[in-house]
Enzyme design. Structure first.
Site, mmCIF file in Angstrom:
data_model
loop_
_atom_site.group_PDB
_atom_site.id
_atom_site.type_symbol
_atom_site.label_atom_id
_atom_site.label_comp_id
_atom_site.label_asym_id
_atom_site.label_seq_id
_atom_site.Cartn_x
_atom_site.Cartn_y
_atom_site.Cartn_z
ATOM 1 N N CYS A 2 43.826 -3.519 0.092
ATOM 2 C CA CYS A 2 45.482 -3.897 -1.056
ATOM 3 C C CYS A 2 45.874 -5.562 -0.799
ATOM 4 C CB CYS A 2 46.832 -2.967 -0.567
ATOM 5 S SG CYS A 2 46.161 -1.373 -0.672
ATOM 6 N N ARG A 28 42.557 -7.707 -5.568
ATOM 7 C CA ARG A 28 42.402 -6.802 -4.851
ATOM 8 C C ARG A 28 43.183 -5.133 -4.797
ATOM 9 N NH1 ARG A 28 41.234 -8.757 0.737
ATOM 10 N NH2 ARG A 28 42.222 -6.945 1.926
ATOM 11 N N TRP A 75 45.953 -0.664 -3.300
ATOM 12 C CA TRP A 75 44.860 0.415 -4.275
ATOM 13 C C TRP A 75 44.562 1.346 -3.276
ATOM 14 C CZ3 TRP A 75 41.259 -0.566 -7.770
ATOM 15 C CH2 TRP A 75 40.519 -0.520 -8.210
ATOM 16 N N ASN A 101 47.816 -3.570 4.528
ATOM 17 C CA ASN A 101 46.170 -3.208 3.750
ATOM 18 C C ASN A 101 45.646 -2.568 4.719
ATOM 19 O OD1 ASN A 101 43.534 -3.740 3.046
ATOM 20 N ND2 ASN A 101 43.725 -5.976 3.198
ATOM 21 N N GLY A 102 44.960 -1.676 4.352
ATOM 22 C CA GLY A 102 43.892 -1.180 5.827
ATOM 23 C C GLY A 102 43.608 0.618 5.337
ATOM 24 N N GLU A 483 17.586 0.413 -9.519
ATOM 25 C CA GLU A 483 18.950 0.117 -9.360
ATOM 26 C C GLU A 483 18.314 -1.738 -9.781
ATOM 27 O OE1 GLU A 483 21.300 0.163 -10.113
ATOM 28 O OE2 GLU A 483 23.000 -1.410 -9.077
ATOM 29 N N LYS A 487 19.602 -4.090 -12.742
ATOM 30 C CA LYS A 487 20.491 -5.058 -11.796
ATOM 31 C C LYS A 487 19.768 -6.549 -13.067
ATOM 32 C CE LYS A 487 22.911 -4.385 -10.685
ATOM 33 N NZ LYS A 487 24.178 -2.839 -10.470
ATOM 34 N N GLU A 490 20.192 -6.364 -17.221
ATOM 35 C CA GLU A 490 21.790 -6.764 -17.843
ATOM 36 C C GLU A 490 22.415 -8.206 -16.989
ATOM 37 O OE1 GLU A 490 24.567 -4.106 -15.793
ATOM 38 O OE2 GLU A 490 23.733 -4.372 -13.861
ATOM 39 N N HIS A 506 -0.546 5.588 -13.863
ATOM 40 C CA HIS A 506 -0.854 6.863 -15.551
ATOM 41 C C HIS A 506 -0.271 6.249 -16.309
ATOM 42 C CE1 HIS A 506 -1.602 10.051 -12.285
ATOM 43 N NE2 HIS A 506 -0.683 9.727 -11.302
ATOM 44 N N LYS A 605 33.350 -3.548 -18.136
ATOM 45 C CA LYS A 605 33.474 -2.970 -16.967
ATOM 46 C C LYS A 605 33.123 -1.636 -16.773
ATOM 47 C CE LYS A 605 32.701 -3.000 -12.549
ATOM 48 N NZ LYS A 605 31.872 -3.489 -12.136
HETATM 49 C C1 F6R Z 1 25.147 -1.577 -13.897
HETATM 50 C C2 F6R Z 1 26.740 -0.896 -14.442
HETATM 51 C C3 F6R Z 1 27.075 0.679 -15.139
HETATM 52 C C4 F6R Z 1 27.709 1.251 -14.593
HETATM 53 C C5 F6R Z 1 27.573 1.843 -15.640
HETATM 54 C C6 F6R Z 1 28.482 3.500 -15.109
HETATM 55 O O1 F6R Z 1 25.741 -2.216 -13.537
HETATM 56 O O2 F6R Z 1 28.324 -1.197 -13.641
HETATM 57 O O3 F6R Z 1 25.939 0.993 -15.024
HETATM 58 O O4 F6R Z 1 26.998 1.445 -13.134
HETATM 59 O O5 F6R Z 1 28.552 1.981 -16.718
HETATM 60 O O6 F6R Z 1 30.151 3.288 -14.501
HETATM 61 P P1 F6R Z 1 30.712 3.676 -13.537
HETATM 62 O O7 F6R Z 1 30.390 3.856 -12.262
HETATM 63 O O8 F6R Z 1 32.170 3.231 -13.410
HETATM 64 O O9 F6R Z 1 30.870 5.508 -14.319
#
Ligand code: F6R
Length: 610
Positions: A2, A28, A75, A101-102, A483, A487, A490, A506, A605
């Site tokens: 927070c 935050r 949050w 916060n905490g 992963e 990363k 993307e 294979h 996002k």
């Molecule tokens: C990659 C990324 C996406 C999310 C995916 C699911 O860096 O952020 O692949 O992981 O869109 O999103 P959530 O976790 O919000 O369901």
């Protein structure tokens, strides 16, 4: 996570200053916000659910003025994002207000003790106990009352406290959560970070753990819990405001990578009980008897969260001996899956709003499964609809590429697997104690992994022009290879694939030549020798080998072009540490290629549409 702010000024400016400070702290938390303003011997509080704009709008309708005040942007961790749970919180008399916060780990014990003395609580939060504690310790001196109160707190906190009978005074204190005091001209400020005070001043004092600040308009006194005065020196901040919002980092993604040691501690906080040999997951809300009877687990998720699901498969199968299937939510929802009544479904989602995950979860609920949501956003759809949740306490993630949220998912899923293992008798109390001890070291290990940053950058610069990358790993680190590849692709737009190392021969081995960098996760494990063999297979085909290895593994240098060392870890914990250099590698490659690291093209996002 927070955000808290406070100010002691002249005139009636406190509400305006606090709102403008809170705007800089919305990163935050933003599920509710509130203000407390002290004027004419009374404290007026205002709280609104949702973004700060809601609080700002309702403030616009009222004529509130005062010289002293506290503000908060929340949050949620304990208690849903409602007005009652929003800060500031008051004690029973209404004369004392607190922003926090905490997480207070022992708030239940404290609340029970205070209830016995006649205190009545208004909210579900851990934070409200602080206001009641301060009131019960108040004997005319607010600083003393805060000092006595924080002695009773277990957990992490940054707090701001105000008393209606003490005009032009706020008291701040912290432990394991950030708090700074801003020193202005005829006005002083309190905030979770410097960005919040930079409109007012660039001279700040960073409070140390268990230090208490007594803040008046013209003075600042800091003392330790022992009562000893602290001799402080203000720091002058030379960052621009834009830099400061990212904590001095050039991108949110890098800032969030660096927040991971704190995120790991926050996700563990209050959940490890070594005394009882137990894992405490209160929001889980599913009876141990039900957990005992589970025959199969289905994990559903998308993207990075799906990778966390694959690590969890390894955890649950090893620690609780239950078979696990992992599905892309977008696939499961259009199949005719076998979801049986009494089965357990884990929906993993940072945002809690991913359309496919929600649809798959509803399908599972309809089939009679119990659904556990592993989620970072408390009021989100998945949290609201799941039978139980495990919150991941990563705080808001701004960079579109998930980093700290992923790490917090791994920690939460490991905790759940340990709990399942204990409930089902696979693990003993002693086993849980050992795991707890190792988990307590995890934030330090993640911190140590970050030390490789400068070297990872050098490695990234060598391979910045590559057209393709291959990432390989085995066992619990195979999903980390996936992963690492996600990363990189993307944020840098380089084609990258993750593969289980044993599968190279294979098919993908045909791709290998001197133009292809291969990132191999080759840290200590029960199958270390197997993956070294896979590294050798790739190397003799001229691929450029970038190897993630455990500290002290000198021999690996013989088969690698570049070695990035991470701390030596227990195999189960290794994914949480191994992912760190992969995040840094993709970050530096993308940055060097001039990509928009925080907002990569075509990505959102939160994917709330199918
Ligand atoms: C990659 C990324 C996406 C999310 C995916 C699911 O860096 O952020 O692949 O992981 O869109 O999103 P959530 O976790 O919000 O369901």
């Amino acid at each position: 996570m927070c955000g808290i702010v406070g100010c002691v000024t002249a005139g009636d400016e406190a509400p305006r200053i606090l709102i403008s400070s809170l705007k800089r702290l919305e990163y935050r938390g933003y599920d509710s916000a509130g203000l407390a303003i002290l004027g004419d011997g009374e404290i007026e509080t205002m709280r609104e659910v949702g973004k700060l704009a809601n609080l700002e709008n309702s403030l616009g309708d009222k004529s509130i003025g005062g010289s002293t005040g506290l503000g908060h942007t929340r949050w949620a961790t304990h208690g849903r994002p409602t007005e009652v749970n929003a800060h500031p919180h008051r004690d029973g008399s209404g004369r004392i207000v607190v922003v926090h916060n905490g997480i207070i780990e022992n708030y239940r014990e404290l609340r029970a003790e205070l209830r016995e003395k006649g205190h009545v609580f208004a909210s579900d939060t851990d934070s409200e106990v602080i206001a009641h504690l301060v009131q019960s310790n108040f004997d005319g001196d607010l600083t003393d009352a805060v000092a006595q109160s924080i002695r009773r707190l277990k957990g992490a906190y940054a707090i701001g406290v105000m008393h209606a009978d003490r005009p032009e005074l706020i008291v701040g204190a912290r432990k394991d959560c950030p708090l700074v005091v801003g020193l202005g001209e005829g006005a002083n400020f309190l905030a979770s970070d410097v960005t919040a005070v930079m409109d007012q001043t660039n001279r700040v004092v960073y409070l140390g753990d268990e230090e208490i600040a007594t803040i008046r308009r013209e003075t600042l006194e800091i003392r330790k819990l022992s009562g000893e005065a602290v001799d402080y020196t203000p720091t002058t901040i030379s960052w621009s405001l834009a830099q400061a919002e990212r904590g001095g980092y050039p991108h949110f993604m890098l800032k969030e990578i660096h927040e991971q040691p704190t995120v790991v501690s926050d996700t563990l906080l209050g959940r490890l009980d070594e005394d009882k040999g137990e894992i405490r997951l209160e929001e889980l809300a599913i009876d141990d008897e039900i957990l005992k009877g589970i025959k199969r687990v289905n994990i559903i998720a998308c993207g990075t969260s799906w990778h966390a699901g694959h690590v969890a498969k390894f955890y649950i199968e090893q620690l609780a001996r239950i078979p696990v299937d992992v599905d892309y939510a977008s696939e499961l929802r259009y199949r005719d899956p076998v979801l049986e009544e009494g089965g357990l479904v884990i929906a993993i989602s940072q945002s809690g709003e991913t359309a496919d995950t929600i649809a798959a979860m509803r399908m599972a609920a309809k089939a009679g499964c119990k659904v556990v949501g592993v989620c970072n956003v408390i009021g989100s759809t998945i949290v609201r609809e799941a039978d139980g949740t495990i919150m991941t306490h990563a705080g808001p993630e701004i960079g579109v590429a998930s980093t700290k949220a992923f790490v917090s998912q791994l920690v939460a899923l490991l905790l759940f697997s340990l709990k399942l293992g204990r409930v089902r008798g696979v693990l003993s109390e002693g086993d849980i104690r050992k795991h707890c001890q190792r988990l307590r070291q995890l934030p330090h290990a993640v911190e140590a992994a970050l030390q490789s940053e400068a070297h990872v950058r050098e490695v990234a610069l060598k391979y910045v022009s590559a057209q393709d990358f291959l990432f390989i790993g085995r066992g619990v680190n195979y999903p980390i290879a996936l992963e690492g590849a996600l990363k990189l692709k993307e944020i840098s737009y380089i084609h990258a694939e993750g593969y289980p190392a044993g599968e190279l021969k294979h098919g993908p081995i045909a791709l290998l030549d001197e133009k292809l960098p291969v990132v191999a996760i080759c840290t200590e494990s029960t199958i270390y020798d197997k993956i070294v063999t896979n590294v050798e297979e790739a190397r003799v085909r001229d691929a450029k080998m970038i190897v993630i290895a455990s500290a002290g593994d000198d021999a690996i240098q013989e088969v690698a072009d570049d070695v990035i060392y991470v701390p030596r870890m227990d195999e189960l914990l290794s994914p949480i540490v191994n992912v760190v250099p992969l995040q840094l590698l993709s970050y530096f490659v993308a940055r060097e290629r001039g990509c928009d690291v925080d907002q990569p093209r075509n990505l959102a996002k939160s994917v709330t549409v199918e």
